[in-house]
Design an enzyme around this catalytic site. Sequence first.
Site, PDB file in Angstrom:
ATOM      1  N   ASP A  47     -12.104   3.543  -8.854  1.00  0.00           N
ATOM      2  CA  ASP A  47     -11.969   4.752 -10.024  1.00  0.00           C
ATOM      3  C   ASP A  47     -13.228   5.081 -10.400  1.00  0.00           C
ATOM      4  OD1 ASP A  47     -10.680   6.355 -11.691  1.00  0.00           O
ATOM      5  OD2 ASP A  47      -9.988   4.973 -13.119  1.00  0.00           O
ATOM      6  N   HIS A  69     -16.105  12.095  -4.675  1.00  0.00           N
ATOM      7  CA  HIS A  69     -15.241  11.501  -3.811  1.00  0.00           C
ATOM      8  C   HIS A  69     -16.265  11.137  -2.430  1.00  0.00           C
ATOM      9  CE1 HIS A  69     -11.810  11.799  -6.267  1.00  0.00           C
ATOM     10  NE2 HIS A  69     -11.762  13.151  -6.133  1.00  0.00           N
ATOM     11  N   GLU A 118       0.996   9.564  -7.653  1.00  0.00           N
ATOM     12  CA  GLU A 118       0.620  10.503  -8.652  1.00  0.00           C
ATOM     13  C   GLU A 118      -0.431  11.639  -8.487  1.00  0.00           C
ATOM     14  OE1 GLU A 118       0.848   7.150  -8.916  1.00  0.00           O
ATOM     15  OE2 GLU A 118       2.638   7.128 -10.004  1.00  0.00           O
ATOM     16  N   ASN A 119      -1.311  11.298  -7.547  1.00  0.00           N
ATOM     17  CA  ASN A 119      -2.529  12.061  -7.215  1.00  0.00           C
ATOM     18  C   ASN A 119      -2.293  13.270  -6.408  1.00  0.00           C
ATOM     19  OD1 ASN A 119      -4.750   9.408  -6.345  1.00  0.00           O
ATOM     20  ND2 ASN A 119      -4.516  10.466  -8.288  1.00  0.00           N
ATOM     21  N   TRP A 120      -0.890  13.517  -6.026  1.00  0.00           N
ATOM     22  CA  TRP A 120      -0.503  14.667  -5.427  1.00  0.00           C
ATOM     23  C   TRP A 120      -0.519  15.802  -6.368  1.00  0.00           C
ATOM     24  CZ3 TRP A 120      -0.708  15.356  -0.424  1.00  0.00           C
ATOM     25  CH2 TRP A 120      -0.447  14.110   0.218  1.00  0.00           C
ATOM     26  N   LEU A 137      -3.235  -1.022 -14.414  1.00  0.00           N
ATOM     27  CA  LEU A 137      -2.834  -1.364 -12.881  1.00  0.00           C
ATOM     28  C   LEU A 137      -2.411  -0.018 -12.373  1.00  0.00           C
ATOM     29  CD1 LEU A 137      -0.688  -4.560 -12.895  1.00  0.00           C
ATOM     30  CD2 LEU A 137      -2.924  -4.301 -12.131  1.00  0.00           C
ATOM     31  N   SER A 138      -2.036   0.859 -12.847  1.00  0.00           N
ATOM     32  CA  SER A 138      -1.841   2.239 -12.358  1.00  0.00           C
ATOM     33  C   SER A 138      -0.802   2.524 -11.170  1.00  0.00           C
ATOM     34  CB  SER A 138      -3.090   2.993 -12.101  1.00  0.00           C
ATOM     35  OG  SER A 138      -4.013   3.230 -13.218  1.00  0.00           O
ATOM     36  N   GLU A 158      -6.458 -12.637  -9.846  1.00  0.00           N
ATOM     37  CA  GLU A 158      -7.492 -12.543 -11.086  1.00  0.00           C
ATOM     38  C   GLU A 158      -8.066 -11.139 -10.932  1.00  0.00           C
ATOM     39  OE1 GLU A 158      -8.755 -15.110 -12.841  1.00  0.00           O
ATOM     40  OE2 GLU A 158      -7.357 -16.419 -12.150  1.00  0.00           O
TER      41      GLU A 158
HETATM   42  C1  FPP Z   1     -10.304   7.800  -8.379  1.00  0.00           C
HETATM   43  O1  FPP Z   1     -11.306   8.544  -9.032  1.00  0.00           O
HETATM   44  C2  FPP Z   1     -10.406   7.915  -6.991  1.00  0.00           C
HETATM   45  C3  FPP Z   1      -9.802   8.696  -6.132  1.00  0.00           C
HETATM   46  C4  FPP Z   1      -8.340   9.254  -6.715  1.00  0.00           C
HETATM   47  C5  FPP Z   1      -9.853   8.811  -4.582  1.00  0.00           C
HETATM   48  C6  FPP Z   1     -10.629   7.508  -3.910  1.00  0.00           C
HETATM   49  C7  FPP Z   1     -11.129   8.154  -2.858  1.00  0.00           C
HETATM   50  C8  FPP Z   1     -12.220   7.744  -2.197  1.00  0.00           C
HETATM   51  C9  FPP Z   1     -13.102   7.014  -2.630  1.00  0.00           C
HETATM   52  C10 FPP Z   1     -12.599   8.630  -0.839  1.00  0.00           C
HETATM   53  C11 FPP Z   1     -12.809   7.718   0.178  1.00  0.00           C
HETATM   54  C12 FPP Z   1     -11.662   6.787   0.739  1.00  0.00           C
HETATM   55  C13 FPP Z   1     -11.617   5.941   1.652  1.00  0.00           C
HETATM   56  C14 FPP Z   1     -10.489   4.812   2.080  1.00  0.00           C
HETATM   57  C15 FPP Z   1     -12.385   6.593   2.857  1.00  0.00           C
HETATM   58  P1  FPP Z   1     -10.880   9.807  -9.840  1.00  0.00           P
HETATM   59  O2  FPP Z   1     -10.924  10.969  -9.076  1.00  0.00           O
HETATM   60  O3  FPP Z   1      -9.559   9.565 -10.695  1.00  0.00           O
HETATM   61  O4  FPP Z   1     -12.077   9.569 -11.042  1.00  0.00           O
HETATM   62  P2  FPP Z   1     -11.902   9.963 -12.682  1.00  0.00           P
HETATM   63  O5  FPP Z   1     -11.185   8.943 -13.310  1.00  0.00           O
HETATM   64  O6  FPP Z   1     -13.472   9.796 -13.005  1.00  0.00           O
HETATM   65  O7  FPP Z   1     -11.563  11.361 -12.752  1.00  0.00           O
END
Ligand code: FPP
Length: 242
Positions: free
Chosen positions: A22, A39, A69-71, A197-198, A209
Amino acid sequence: MENRKRKTESGNAPTHVAIIMDGNGRWAEDRGLPRLKGHEEGARSVRAILRAAKKADVKYVTLYAFSTENWSRPKAEVDGLMKLLGHFMKRNAKELIEDKVRLRVMGQLERLPKKLQSQLEALMEKSAKDYERTLIIALSYGSRTEIAEAAKAIARKAAAGDLDPETVNEETVAQHLYLPDVPDPELMIRTSGELRLSNFLLWQLSYAELYVTDTYWPDFCEEQFFQALESFGQRGRRYGRI
Ligand code: FPP
């Protein structure tokens, strides 16, 4: 740090580490950069952590890369993330196979772009032949959906007379989750300080842990990973016993 197997100071590493990556967006916003840049940097951290996991001989790493939820994020961010995942697979396929890392994916994969689906399938198949460790990517994943799907599969078997409802127990449910052969994570790391835990591995994390760090995922590197393993090594795990 030298490239050899590294144990933590205080004991053996966990077998399975799950990570909520995150803080990519905030990392980028703090620098006046577009969220996708966060990202991209996050993908670098993934590489660093996989190398660290190899040194520590962690057998399974599960990464929460995209939740159901990210969709609902803006289309440009979703498309960018899908593209980034495809690039990551392309760029890292060779290293993963050489390192004997098996790729597995869990979630509603049918919702992913077709091109990404076939890339993932090809690498899953190729990497399954000869492996020592496993990388699991949770993609279009939601734990409640996973558990509901397990309940549905069990109900179907019961309705068909293939399973006696009276015999359903924890083991039955566990056997109907996405990856029933994978041991539960002993350690769950979450970056960026959120204490949630989202909807991630709700069943599998029952006894894990938890380790939460304020560091944003793009800044999370080998040293922080070893700090988390160190903290894990110092905890007394009692599983409800005294
Ligand atoms: C959460 O940060 C992160 C994600 C939704 C995407 C995670 C994806 C990657 C790290 C890309 C590469 C992954 C792999 C497996 C190669 P956020 O965008 O929710 O951050 P924020 O809470 O600060 O907005």
